[in-house]
Design a protein around this motif. Sequence first.
Motif, mmCIF file in Angstrom:
data_model
loop_
_atom_site.group_PDB
_atom_site.id
_atom_site.type_symbol
_atom_site.label_atom_id
_atom_site.label_comp_id
_atom_site.label_asym_id
_atom_site.label_seq_id
_atom_site.Cartn_x
_atom_site.Cartn_y
_atom_site.Cartn_z
ATOM 1 N N VAL A 1 0.841 -1.200 0.000
ATOM 2 C CA VAL A 1 0.000 0.000 0.000
ATOM 3 C C VAL A 1 0.880 1.255 0.000
ATOM 4 O O VAL A 1 0.635 2.209 -0.743
ATOM 5 N N LEU A 2 1.915 1.250 0.836
ATOM 6 C CA LEU A 2 2.826 2.391 0.892
ATOM 7 C C LEU A 2 3.528 2.599 -0.447
ATOM 8 O O LEU A 2 3.643 3.738 -0.936
ATOM 9 N N GLN A 3 3.979 1.525 -1.053
ATOM 10 C CA GLN A 3 4.636 1.621 -2.363
ATOM 11 C C GLN A 3 3.685 2.195 -3.407
ATOM 12 O O GLN A 3 4.077 3.037 -4.231
ATOM 13 N N ALA A 4 2.438 1.747 -3.375
ATOM 14 C CA ALA A 4 1.454 2.238 -4.349
ATOM 15 C C ALA A 4 1.193 3.726 -4.153
ATOM 16 O O ALA A 4 1.051 4.478 -5.129
ATOM 17 N N ARG A 5 1.110 4.154 -2.898
ATOM 18 C CA ARG A 5 0.843 5.575 -2.635
ATOM 19 C C ARG A 5 1.980 6.449 -3.140
ATOM 20 O O ARG A 5 1.737 7.528 -3.722
ATOM 21 N N ALA A 6 3.208 6.022 -2.970
ATOM 22 C CA ALA A 6 4.345 6.785 -3.498
ATOM 23 C C ALA A 6 4.321 6.796 -5.021
ATOM 24 O O ALA A 6 4.592 7.826 -5.655
ATOM 25 N N LYS B 1 4.279 9.567 -8.361
ATOM 26 C CA LYS B 1 5.382 9.406 -9.309
ATOM 27 C C LYS B 1 6.695 9.904 -8.703
ATOM 28 O O LYS B 1 7.467 10.637 -9.333
ATOM 29 N N THR B 2 6.925 9.498 -7.471
ATOM 30 C CA THR B 2 8.130 9.913 -6.756
ATOM 31 C C THR B 2 8.757 8.714 -6.078
ATOM 32 O O THR B 2 8.049 7.771 -5.692
ATOM 33 N N PRO B 3 10.077 8.683 -5.934
ATOM 34 C CA PRO B 3 10.717 7.572 -5.217
ATOM 35 C C PRO B 3 10.186 7.485 -3.790
ATOM 36 O O PRO B 3 9.870 8.510 -3.169
ATOM 37 N N LEU B 4 10.116 6.284 -3.268
ATOM 38 C CA LEU B 4 9.529 6.096 -1.946
ATOM 39 C C LEU B 4 10.271 6.888 -0.875
ATOM 40 O O LEU B 4 9.647 7.505 -0.008
ATOM 41 N N TRP B 5 11.594 6.905 -0.910
ATOM 42 C CA TRP B 5 12.347 7.632 0.114
ATOM 43 C C TRP B 5 11.965 9.107 0.126
ATOM 44 O O TRP B 5 11.841 9.719 1.188
ATOM 45 N N LYS B 6 11.765 9.660 -1.067
ATOM 46 C CA LYS B 6 11.419 11.080 -1.170
ATOM 47 C C LYS B 6 9.991 11.333 -0.699
ATOM 48 O O LYS B 6 9.698 12.345 -0.059
ATOM 49 N N PHE B 7 9.090 10.391 -0.993
ATOM 50 C CA PHE B 7 7.716 10.496 -0.519
ATOM 51 C C PHE B 7 7.687 10.480 1.012
ATOM 52 O O PHE B 7 6.929 11.235 1.638
ATOM 53 N N LEU B 8 8.496 9.641 1.610
ATOM 54 C CA LEU B 8 8.534 9.539 3.069
ATOM 55 C C LEU B 8 9.165 10.773 3.710
ATOM 56 O O LEU B 8 8.710 11.261 4.742
ATOM 57 N N ALA B 9 10.217 11.269 3.098
ATOM 58 C CA ALA B 9 10.932 12.410 3.674
ATOM 59 C C ALA B 9 10.154 13.711 3.532
ATOM 60 O O ALA B 9 10.266 14.603 4.379
#
Length: 437
Positions: free
Chosen positions: A119-124, A128-136
């Motif tokens: 789910v987290l991967q899909a939301r990022a 259209k952004t890398p997951l690390w950047k979405f989290l940060a």
Amino acid sequence: MIDTTIASVLGRRVWDSRGRPTVEVDVQLCCGARGRAIAPAGASMGSGEAVDLRDGGHAFGGLDVRRAVAAVNEEVGPRISGLDADNQEEVDRAMTTLDGTPNRSRLGGNAIVATSMAVLQARAAADKTPLWKFLAQESDIRMPLPEIQIFGGGAHAARRVDIQDFMIMCPGASSFAEALDWTAEVYRHAGLLMKERGSLQGVADEGGYWPAFRSNEEVLESLVVSIERAGFKPGVDIGISLDVAASEFEENSVYTLALGNKQYDTDEWIAILGNWLDNYPILSVEDPLGENDTKGFQTFTRLYGSKCQIIGDDYLVTNAARVVKAAKDKALTAVLIKPNQAGTITETREALEAAKANGLGAIVSARSGESEDVIIAHLATGWDAGQFKVGSFSRSERMAKWNEVLRIEESLGSRAKFAGRDGLVFTPSPDSQPVED
């Protein structure tokens, strides 16, 4: 506006790094974004962590996961379809409520954590952004200090030596990439040393050399020699990190070592560890005492917390409430963070934030049974954990994660900051006050 509603969830059975079945989940959102994640599995596990649902019986030693996959497709998927992936907490709470057990035993921790991560991967992906950047988001991040196994022991290597992981850390390096360069040289020289001594016998679960040593001290001595032969100064450029995994050989506060067939009480065992700290360049010690030996943890931290980082793994099982209590008890200085141990992304982040709020270090960690999934590389960087533990410097399921952090560092260019020595956390300062959960 992007529609981040969960449209479909699909679970399937795949294989992990030990050749055992595990759960993979695909999540698709209404906007078309997709996320995928694979559940890892541990060998040495704390009694309080989320448990995998396995099939039992004779096939694959009882470790098949067809029931867990069915749980994803028949219960979890229908329950979270229609929920908004933008609200990770709501999705995770829906799954844990559906399971209804304190340790995820009905639906399976493997089914739930794979779905949560997907789910987290899909939301990022929707952004259209890398997951690390979405989290940060806009927060500053650091490239984590890697903790890398050179020799494997304990449950990862048929208990040929008692200590589970003999690792190195490179606080003297100037970047994540340089830390990997240094590690590669130490790993290479460790292999040459083992070959020279006639004791090279393959690799353990996490890719470290499978040791044939006569004592735990001999492993430490070999690690120091390997660091020196690689051209580095032990304790200055590169230090040693131990995962003792003491719960594996402790019962009723008695520590029984297979090498030498000796037994020690808590104070005697702490004295042995203290002797190692006095004689070897050890910067970090994980689970030095058994998971129920709180007094032992407190004593060890009081005596040695200013000399080395003291990490709780089985002792805390990535649980925020336990982290807060351990901080109040002054039982350690850092926390190991494992998503499948907590059970969901939400609970994983809560544990990490509890560590930071209480002045403790955080180390995002893989498990001994891993896969090609690299999500934890993004969690370690995007959440600015400061430290990252994957296993050794061999086997593709390990290297995929190290390589992913390299890519993240490269993408940041001159903006990349390496945690280095500052990633380590020793005894908190006297004015550091624990924060209520």
